[in-house]
Scaffold this active site. Structure first.
Site, PDB file in Angstrom:
ATOM      1  NE  ARG A 168      31.607  46.621  86.089  1.00  0.00           N
ATOM      2  CZ  ARG A 168      31.991  45.698  84.967  1.00  0.00           C
ATOM      3  NH1 ARG A 168      32.340  46.276  83.892  1.00  0.00           N
ATOM      4  NH2 ARG A 168      31.803  44.346  85.049  1.00  0.00           N
ATOM      5  CB  CYS A 169      29.988  53.898  85.222  1.00  0.00           C
ATOM      6  SG  CYS A 169      29.474  55.678  84.910  1.00  0.00           S
ATOM      7  N   PRO A 170      32.932  55.669  85.928  1.00  0.00           N
ATOM      8  CG  PRO A 170      33.888  57.828  86.381  1.00  0.00           C
ATOM      9  CD  PRO A 170      33.499  56.517  86.850  1.00  0.00           C
ATOM     10  CG  ASP A 186      29.727  49.466  83.305  1.00  0.00           C
ATOM     11  OD1 ASP A 186      28.892  49.252  84.040  1.00  0.00           O
ATOM     12  OD2 ASP A 186      30.318  50.534  83.797  1.00  0.00           O
ATOM     13  CG  ASP A 189      27.480  55.945  80.936  1.00  0.00           C
ATOM     14  OD1 ASP A 189      26.305  56.355  81.166  1.00  0.00           O
ATOM     15  OD2 ASP A 189      28.198  55.363  81.911  1.00  0.00           O
TER      16      ASP A 189
END
Length: 81
Positions: free
Chosen positions: A18-20, A45, A51
């Protein structure tokens, strides 16, 4: 028609991250690539839909293709410098 995703120079499986984390892994991988090489990124994600293209724009790499209609998402980038 040729499948751009079929023969990348490098592959990064970021599923489950998951981000980041996915973008951090992409950055680390691209750093170790040669100019002109391609990277297939596989991710699930939803934040990667924003992103990964943003990373390519900011870092001036080419986003050659993306498939985000269904999971897993796939992105193909080419290192520009």
């Amino acid at each position: 028609m040729t499948d751009l995703f079929s023969s990348p120079d490098h592959t990064l499986d970021a599923q489950g991250l998951r981000c980041p984390e996915p973008v951090m892994m992409v950055r680390k991988t691209v750093r170790n690539m040669q100019t002109g090489e391609t990277l297939l990124i596989i991710a699930d994600d939803p934040a990667t839909t924003r992103d990964i293209p943003g990373f390519c724009t900011f870092m001036e790499h080419e986003l050659m293709a993306k498939e985000t209609d269904s999971l897993p998402y796939r992105y193909l980038l080419r290192k520009k410098h």
